[in-house]
Design a protein around this motif. Structure first.
Motif, mmCIF file in Angstrom:
data_model
loop_
_atom_site.group_PDB
_atom_site.id
_atom_site.type_symbol
_atom_site.label_atom_id
_atom_site.label_comp_id
_atom_site.label_asym_id
_atom_site.label_seq_id
_atom_site.Cartn_x
_atom_site.Cartn_y
_atom_site.Cartn_z
ATOM 1 N N GLU A 121 9.258 59.884 57.256
ATOM 2 C CA GLU A 121 8.491 58.863 56.546
ATOM 3 C C GLU A 121 7.107 58.679 57.148
ATOM 4 N N ARG A 122 7.023 58.618 58.474
ATOM 5 C CA ARG A 122 5.712 58.426 59.107
ATOM 6 C C ARG A 122 4.748 59.535 58.731
ATOM 7 N N MET A 123 5.227 60.761 58.778
ATOM 8 C CA MET A 123 4.370 61.899 58.471
ATOM 9 C C MET A 123 3.921 61.884 57.003
ATOM 10 N N SER A 124 4.683 61.230 56.148
ATOM 11 C CA SER A 124 4.322 61.195 54.723
ATOM 12 C C SER A 124 3.058 60.382 54.475
ATOM 13 N N TYR A 125 2.622 59.597 55.447
ATOM 14 C CA TYR A 125 1.409 58.786 55.299
ATOM 15 C C TYR A 125 0.168 59.474 55.846
ATOM 16 N N ILE A 126 0.318 60.609 56.488
ATOM 17 C CA ILE A 126 -0.807 61.241 57.184
ATOM 18 C C ILE A 126 -1.397 62.360 56.339
ATOM 19 N N ASP A 127 -2.716 62.306 56.116
ATOM 20 C CA ASP A 127 -3.403 63.351 55.357
ATOM 21 C C ASP A 127 -3.323 64.680 56.113
ATOM 22 N N GLY A 128 -3.331 65.759 55.354
ATOM 23 C CA GLY A 128 -3.311 67.080 55.973
ATOM 24 C C GLY A 128 -1.930 67.530 56.393
ATOM 25 N N VAL A 129 -0.901 66.769 56.033
ATOM 26 C CA VAL A 129 0.475 67.124 56.362
ATOM 27 C C VAL A 129 1.206 67.584 55.108
ATOM 28 N N GLU A 130 1.926 68.649 55.220
ATOM 29 C CA GLU A 130 2.830 69.092 54.155
ATOM 30 C C GLU A 130 4.240 69.164 54.736
ATOM 31 N N ILE A 131 5.136 68.371 54.202
ATOM 32 C CA ILE A 131 6.529 68.401 54.633
ATOM 33 C C ILE A 131 7.221 69.466 53.797
ATOM 34 N N VAL A 132 7.396 70.642 54.387
ATOM 35 C CA VAL A 132 7.838 71.806 53.616
ATOM 36 C C VAL A 132 9.303 72.159 53.829
ATOM 37 N N ALA A 133 9.946 71.598 54.870
ATOM 38 C CA ALA A 133 11.337 71.972 55.133
ATOM 39 C C ALA A 133 12.069 70.812 55.802
ATOM 40 N N LEU A 134 13.341 70.656 55.452
ATOM 41 C CA LEU A 134 14.220 69.630 56.007
ATOM 42 C C LEU A 134 15.534 70.277 56.407
ATOM 43 N N VAL A 181 20.052 65.593 54.400
ATOM 44 C CA VAL A 181 18.914 66.301 53.814
ATOM 45 C C VAL A 181 18.599 65.723 52.441
ATOM 46 N N GLU A 182 19.625 65.463 51.660
ATOM 47 C CA GLU A 182 19.420 64.913 50.321
ATOM 48 C C GLU A 182 18.766 63.538 50.387
ATOM 49 N N ALA A 183 19.157 62.741 51.372
ATOM 50 C CA ALA A 183 18.548 61.415 51.520
ATOM 51 C C ALA A 183 17.053 61.530 51.772
ATOM 52 N N MET A 184 16.647 62.520 52.547
ATOM 53 C CA MET A 184 15.227 62.705 52.828
ATOM 54 C C MET A 184 14.490 63.270 51.618
ATOM 55 N N GLN A 185 15.156 64.080 50.829
ATOM 56 C CA GLN A 185 14.533 64.561 49.596
ATOM 57 C C GLN A 185 14.221 63.389 48.668
ATOM 58 N N LYS A 186 15.118 62.417 48.625
ATOM 59 C CA LYS A 186 14.882 61.228 47.806
ATOM 60 C C LYS A 186 13.721 60.413 48.352
ATOM 61 N N LEU A 187 13.591 60.363 49.684
ATOM 62 C CA LEU A 187 12.471 59.653 50.277
ATOM 63 C C LEU A 187 11.151 60.313 49.889
ATOM 64 N N LEU A 188 11.103 61.646 49.943
ATOM 65 C CA LEU A 188 9.886 62.355 49.550
ATOM 66 C C LEU A 188 9.543 62.075 48.087
ATOM 67 N N GLU A 189 10.559 62.057 47.257
ATOM 68 C CA GLU A 189 10.337 61.767 45.837
ATOM 69 C C GLU A 189 9.760 60.361 45.660
ATOM 70 N N LYS A 190 10.304 59.411 46.400
ATOM 71 C CA LYS A 190 9.822 58.034 46.335
ATOM 72 C C LYS A 190 8.373 57.937 46.797
ATOM 73 N N GLN A 191 8.000 58.766 47.750
ATOM 74 C CA GLN A 191 6.636 58.761 48.265
ATOM 75 C C GLN A 191 5.676 59.569 47.394
ATOM 76 N N GLY A 192 6.193 60.143 46.310
ATOM 77 C CA GLY A 192 5.359 60.926 45.415
ATOM 78 C C GLY A 192 5.012 62.291 45.948
ATOM 79 N N LEU A 193 5.859 62.817 46.831
ATOM 80 C CA LEU A 193 5.619 64.120 47.448
ATOM 81 C C LEU A 193 6.578 65.160 46.888
ATOM 82 N N PRO A 194 6.197 66.442 46.886
ATOM 83 C CA PRO A 194 7.085 67.495 46.376
ATOM 84 C C PRO A 194 8.319 67.674 47.240
ATOM 85 N N GLN A 195 9.361 68.181 46.655
ATOM 86 C CA GLN A 195 10.592 68.455 47.387
ATOM 87 C C GLN A 195 10.354 69.531 48.442
ATOM 88 N N ALA A 196 11.052 69.400 49.546
ATOM 89 C CA ALA A 196 10.962 70.385 50.620
ATOM 90 C C ALA A 196 12.111 71.370 50.501
#
Length: 482
Positions: free
Chosen positions: A76-89, A97-112
């Protein structure tokens, strides 16, 4: 260098028939003698990672492994930082892993990309060429294997504390980082807490005079959590406490003191002594639980580490450090963080205070000092860090600083020598405790480079350019277990 030294030590001990019998007084004495004979005989350093600036990364593509206690907060912390791509979980448990995929979706980020289903799933993630940084938040025993494998496969490694649990692992980290020229940072978040950064800046500017002594600790009542079947997966942290007796978790209190003293960068630890009390609680608690739940039968042993461990260190420049560890007694949380110099002192617990004589400064004087000595990183990112959270914001400042350094091609505040040295205190303290608190030499993981290494850079020179996304009111709350 390190390989020869460790091989010599290992072969010598095997020949003496000491490894199989554990750390008896004879074994500990023999180990000290072997290390002492070799001290100062190390060959030239392969490559100095202190001050090393890796090539700039416009985007830092991160793979996270370990999504239990600490991992979700990091994602979650990294999802707020510019220049970061969360590419793998990655986690052995697919639901995490699925719980974190849902977090990325909530943050408007692509699935890892997901890696799960086995304890070796992390290897495939480390082999993925589309990752720059492996962020490790697993049980302690996995930290070094994962960090080494990541560096071997062209990734920088950032690992939760401690980075290693044996001296051999410490050398593995150093040798691999030097050979691959990949960063290996231990995620010591306490170095980024607000008062610790303030006192570091004050020490750098001579406010305390010559630093004489420092104290750090990890005093945190985890008795209930360690015995909680829904706590640490497979009860791994309780098992760490079951047969190891020493300061098992030294780095939270130690890291900030080492930075104040410029350890690895102008001074170096030489030797330590360590003493543990008896165990007054863990064995008794295990027996109490086992009386009504057979699950705890395997934990009924008389070999738990002592409640309180006190370890003292002397440095090459004559400074002293005290580190304490107690995670079972009903005491108020404390990391001590005491800095004592020839002109003044600072102490964080129970209240953040500073003194220049025999009295603490008054509140208005403290505010003036904060205005004068607050470092640039706090001015730049401190308020956002408090909003995002993670132990009051220090976790976010740590993550932001790591990303900003990687994106701007700057040396890291904590390099592999810090990871190795700070982690080494745990196994070395075990040796001292097992040998009636006799002194134990501390390896120089820099191979003498500490004499000329530059101190940690407190300004944001060359960096400070990484932006952040504002935290919304309905964003998920951070997990703060550590």
């Amino acid at each position: 260098m390190g390989s020869n030294r460790r091989e010599f030590l290992r072969n010598s001990l095997m020949g003496a028939g000491l490894i199989a019998t554990g750390f008896t007084s004879q074994a500990a004495s023999f180990r000290n003698e072997v290390v002492s004979k070799q001290k100062g005989q190390n060959s030239a350093q392969r490559f100095n990672m202190s001050g090393y600036a890796a090539p700039k990364l416009d985007k830092v593509r991160i793979g996270f492994v370990g999504l239990g206690m600490r991992g979700p907060g990091a994602v979650e912390r990294m999802s707020y930082i510019d220049g970061v791509e969360i590419v793998a979980l990655c986690d052995q448990y697919p639901d995490r892993v699925e719980a974190m995929q849902k977090l990325l979706e909530k943050q408007g980020l692509p699935q890892a990309k997901s890696y799960s289903g086995s304890k070796d799933a992390w290897k495939a993630m480390c082999e993925n060429p589309d990752i720059d940084l492996i962020y490790i938040t697993t049980p302690w025993s996995w930290h070094t294997p994962m960090a080494v494998y990541a560096m071997e496969h062209g990734k920088h490694a950032a690992t939760e504390v401690p980075a290693a649990v044996t001296i051999d692992e410490c050398w593995q980290l150093v040798e691999t980082s030097e050979r691959t020229k990949k960063h290996c940072m231990m995620l010591e978040n306490c170095c980024y807490d607000f008062f610790e950064l303030l006192t570091l800046n004050m020490a750098r500017q001579g406010y305390f005079g010559e630093i004489i002594h420092g104290e750090g600790a990890y005093i945190h009542n985890l008795l209930g959590l360690n015995f909680d079947k829904k706590g640490y997966a497979e009860m791994w942290r309780l098992k760490e406490n079951q047969h190891r007796n020493g300061n098992l978790y030294p780095t939270h209190g130690l890291g900030p003191i080492c930075q104040v003293m410029n350890i690895n960068r102008g001074d170096q630890m030489e030797y330590l002594t360590s003493m543990s009390s008896a165990d007054f609680q863990m064995a008794a608690h295990a027996k109490e639980l086992a009386a009504s739940d057979n699950f705890f039968n395997e934990f009924t042993t008389d070999h738990y580490r002592g409640n309180m461990n006190t370890t003292t260190v002397r440095t090459a420049n004559g400074r002293t450090i005290m580190i304490q560890h107690d995670v079972t007694s009903p005491r108020v949380y404390s990391r001590l963080h005491l800095v004592s110099g020839t002109k003044g002192m600072a102490s964080k617990y129970p209240d953040a205070r500073i003194a220049t004589s025999h009295e603490w400064l008054k509140e208005d004087e403290m505010k003036k000092l904060e205005e004068q000595y607050t470092p640039e990183i706090v001015k730049r990112i401190g308020e956002m860090a408090k909003k995002v959270g993670g132990h009051g914001g220090m976790d976010f400042m740590m993550d932001w600083r790591l990303i900003d350094c990687l994106r701007n091609g700057l040396p890291l505040d904590q390099n592999v020598y810090d990871a190795a040295l700070w982690s080494a205190i745990a196994p070395l303290s075990e040796k001292s405790v097992a040998n009636r608190s006799n002194s134990v030499d501390i390896p120089d993981f820099t191979n003498g480079a500490w004499k000329t290494n530059a101190p940690v850079e407190l300004t944001l020179k060359g960096g400070g350019t990484t932006g952040v996304r504002e935290k919304k009111e309905n964003d998920s709350k951070q997990l703060n277990v550590k």
